[in-house]
Design a protein around this motif. Sequence first.
Motif, PDB file in Angstrom:
ATOM      1  N   LEU A 137      10.246  -4.628  -1.592  1.00 27.75           N
ATOM      2  CA  LEU A 137      11.326  -3.765  -1.103  1.00 27.75           C
ATOM      3  C   LEU A 137      10.860  -2.314  -1.230  1.00 27.75           C
ATOM      4  O   LEU A 137      10.602  -1.821  -2.319  1.00 27.75           O
ATOM      5  N   LEU A 138      10.756  -1.623  -0.093  1.00 32.45           N
ATOM      6  CA  LEU A 138      10.271  -0.248  -0.091  1.00 32.45           C
ATOM      7  C   LEU A 138      11.361   0.708  -0.570  1.00 32.45           C
ATOM      8  O   LEU A 138      12.533   0.329  -0.678  1.00 32.45           O
ATOM      9  N   ASP A 139      10.954   1.951  -0.840  1.00 32.94           N
ATOM     10  CA  ASP A 139      11.907   2.961  -1.306  1.00 32.94           C
ATOM     11  C   ASP A 139      13.036   3.127  -0.305  1.00 32.94           C
ATOM     12  O   ASP A 139      12.818   3.117   0.921  1.00 32.94           O
ATOM     13  N   LYS A 140      14.269   3.316  -0.838  1.00 33.06           N
ATOM     14  CA  LYS A 140      15.429   3.427   0.042  1.00 33.06           C
ATOM     15  C   LYS A 140      15.412   4.753   0.802  1.00 33.06           C
ATOM     16  O   LYS A 140      14.879   5.756   0.350  1.00 33.06           O
ATOM     17  N   ILE A 141      16.001   4.700   2.008  1.00 33.76           N
ATOM     18  CA  ILE A 141      16.130   5.882   2.861  1.00 33.76           C
ATOM     19  C   ILE A 141      17.620   6.148   3.037  1.00 33.76           C
ATOM     20  O   ILE A 141      18.385   5.242   3.396  1.00 33.76           O
ATOM     21  N   ILE A 142      18.051   7.376   2.785  1.00 34.62           N
ATOM     22  CA  ILE A 142      19.468   7.725   2.868  1.00 34.62           C
ATOM     23  C   ILE A 142      19.708   8.565   4.114  1.00 34.62           C
ATOM     24  O   ILE A 142      19.021   9.570   4.336  1.00 34.62           O
ATOM     25  N   VAL A 143      20.667   8.121   4.942  1.00 35.51           N
ATOM     26  CA  VAL A 143      21.036   8.831   6.172  1.00 35.51           C
ATOM     27  C   VAL A 143      22.424   9.428   5.949  1.00 35.51           C
ATOM     28  O   VAL A 143      23.379   8.707   5.665  1.00 35.51           O
ATOM     29  N   VAL A 144      22.516  10.753   6.056  1.00 35.23           N
ATOM     30  CA  VAL A 144      23.771  11.449   5.779  1.00 35.23           C
ATOM     31  C   VAL A 144      24.334  12.040   7.064  1.00 35.23           C
ATOM     32  O   VAL A 144      23.599  12.621   7.872  1.00 35.23           O
TER      33      VAL A 144
ATOM     34  N   PRO B  69       0.826  -1.217   0.000  1.00 33.56           N
ATOM     35  CA  PRO B  69       0.000   0.000   0.000  1.00 33.56           C
ATOM     36  C   PRO B  69       0.858   1.263   0.000  1.00 33.56           C
ATOM     37  O   PRO B  69       1.740   1.429   0.845  1.00 33.56           O
ATOM     38  N   GLU B  70       0.570   2.177  -0.928  1.00 29.34           N
ATOM     39  CA  GLU B  70       1.406   3.361  -1.108  1.00 29.34           C
ATOM     40  C   GLU B  70       1.374   4.279   0.115  1.00 29.34           C
ATOM     41  O   GLU B  70       2.393   4.806   0.539  1.00 29.34           O
ATOM     42  N   ASP B  71       0.157   4.497   0.688  1.00 29.81           N
ATOM     43  CA  ASP B  71       0.075   5.404   1.830  1.00 29.81           C
ATOM     44  C   ASP B  71       0.796   4.835   3.044  1.00 29.81           C
ATOM     45  O   ASP B  71       1.427   5.564   3.821  1.00 29.81           O
TER      46      ASP B  71
ATOM     47  N   GLU C 170      -0.199   4.219  13.068  1.00 36.27           N
ATOM     48  CA  GLU C 170      -1.661   4.132  13.154  1.00 36.27           C
ATOM     49  C   GLU C 170      -2.222   4.119  11.732  1.00 36.27           C
ATOM     50  O   GLU C 170      -2.362   5.157  11.093  1.00 36.27           O
ATOM     51  N   ASN C 171      -2.506   2.944  11.237  1.00 38.77           N
ATOM     52  CA  ASN C 171      -3.038   2.799   9.889  1.00 38.77           C
ATOM     53  C   ASN C 171      -3.874   1.530   9.860  1.00 38.77           C
ATOM     54  O   ASN C 171      -3.423   0.482  10.331  1.00 38.77           O
ATOM     55  N   PRO C 172      -5.125   1.604   9.332  1.00 42.95           N
ATOM     56  CA  PRO C 172      -5.989   0.409   9.349  1.00 42.95           C
ATOM     57  C   PRO C 172      -5.352  -0.813   8.692  1.00 42.95           C
ATOM     58  O   PRO C 172      -5.462  -1.924   9.208  1.00 42.95           O
ATOM     59  N   GLU C 173      -4.691  -0.621   7.550  1.00 39.60           N
ATOM     60  CA  GLU C 173      -4.076  -1.762   6.864  1.00 39.60           C
ATOM     61  C   GLU C 173      -2.937  -2.344   7.695  1.00 39.60           C
ATOM     62  O   GLU C 173      -2.673  -3.539   7.669  1.00 39.60           O
TER      63      GLU C 173
END
Length: 641
Positions: free
Chosen positions: A578-585, A521-523, A621-624
């Motif tokens: 695989l969800l979108d990558k998160i970059i920590v700088v 789910p995108e949201d 907090e998300n119903p899905e």
Amino acid sequence: MTELVLYLVKSGVCLSLLYFVYKYSLSGETLFRLNRAVILSIVLLSIILPVWTITIFKEIIAPVGLNQNVIVADSSTPIIQNQQISQNDWFSVIQIIAICVYIIGALSLLGKNIYGIFQIYRIMRNSYQEANSVEKLYISNKQIIPFSWFNNIIISDEDYRSNKEIIIDHEKAHIQLKHNYDLLFINTVAIFQWFNPIFWLLRKELITIHEYQADSCVLKNGIDARKYQYLLISKGTQQSFSIPVVNHLCSGNFQKRIKMMLKKRSSPNKAIKALLILPMIAAAVAVFAETEYVVSYPDVSLTNDSIESPTDVSPTSESVKEPQKDKKVNRDQVVPVTIFKNGTYRLGQWSSYTTNKNINEASQNNIDQVIKDIVSKMKYSKDSIYFVIKYEEGDLLTVNISHHNTLLDALKTNGINNISAQRLVNPIQKKNTLSIKINDNGVFLVNDGIVTSDKNLELLIKKQIEKLKSVSNEPIMAEILTSLNTPYESVSLVKEILSKENVSIIPNSPEVQSLDIKVFPEDLESQIAKLVASKVIYPEEAKSAGLQGAFIVKISTEKGVIKSTRIIEKNDELNVPLLDKIIVVAYAKSDSNMSESNQNDGNIAIKKELLRVSELLSQIENPEWKINNLDFAIEIVFQLR
């Protein structure tokens, strides 16, 4: 282009009808202020009414036993129209010529108006000015008919010496009544309605009313009526220079103006005639209203074991031109149910005019009771009640099959046997291509047919192959579309059936492709990314060791609770979304002399931080998130600068 032509025609018709009502009800009255307001309102209404349309929805329930496929068009889904419809080339050429003529006429009138305004300022520049209270008086040596332009009065030298008082009173009246604003508006509209002769009659009527009002003001100031009338007649017969974008002394029909001066004042009670325009406005709204028929077919039977495609027909959307006229099913016999991706249900919302009082929300826990309450309030027996199932995105594959089956079980428990479904069929399909979609629950969509069990799959594929052969002589090809979690057994079964039928699989199509639905789910993905990005910290041990790189965390949840987290290598097999990558700088100086021990400490610190942040996902907090069991992975990249 067609929309523009249609709008102009509607606007012209509307203006013409309203003008004729005015002409035969109010034009002969001395209610000048009212008449002016009515004419300006007619012009405004002719602009607004053609675009201010209302849509009337009419529900048509197809008769029981009508064997027809239903295609519900989603507003975001492109519909491919029949390309075989022949086009009338000559009509297209005429249409283009008409548009070109219209544009040339509009530009010509625009140019004429601009040139008229330029002439006004040129005359004012070449005249000498005399201060006259608020208004500016310009006296020209040119033989012109006196006129006003906003706060400026322009008069010839001859008129200034012979009829100064009368002419200035007349033009002052135009300025005080702000007639130039009316002219600016009506001349702007004229650019778009130049082709309509009724519009020019209306414009002339407005200018005449301006002169009636100015004449009335002059006579109220004590000017001798005979002297004033004689001036109008003498000026009306002279050949003098005039400008079309303004009111000048002899604008309108001066004979009518003289008659109106002598006419007895109309009773204020006659203002009620203006209400005659209201029925015409209502008629215009009714004529411009769009009627849309919404069709439902309550006969396509659904069960948990099999959902098969009905006989092939070719409607392309839920909006049809002609209603069905067979056996009638009343609207209040039908209860629509929408299944949402988050596992909730909405019962009773049918058309856009349905009120909130008719809508019932339900979850998997209480759907049985909600259906029971609805059925108990209906005046029909259970055998005469129809439930129509819809899906949030128009397709069964976009919802969890368990939610669908829960609803069917609840309907059967309450004794409902008349169950139908409306589903979206992909309109973009090659004539010789068999499109087979399989979701992760093993539900098969074969072109426009759906089955939920393996035992009916072969029969459906054979039926769809026969359909394709009847419309195309080309060899039948198949494409298989799956989600990441599609059971391997389901794919193998499809390949085995296709092999028996001598149908080749399109070689360029990978065995695993993305379906029309989203795997995750995108949201919810967005919420996870925001939480992780706000909580994750670049460990000091990793920064000191100059450690950076990409790490993948595989997470399993059960109804919102984190059940397991595991750091996996990038080369490991990944069978979850695989969800979108998160970059920590972070900013730090890297030391190349760091020991292996420091490197290991940094690596351990990063893994601990990833596991810590993963546990925080339980806060979402998300119903899905709360009602589903989810498996996914997040890639987090640590970078030093």
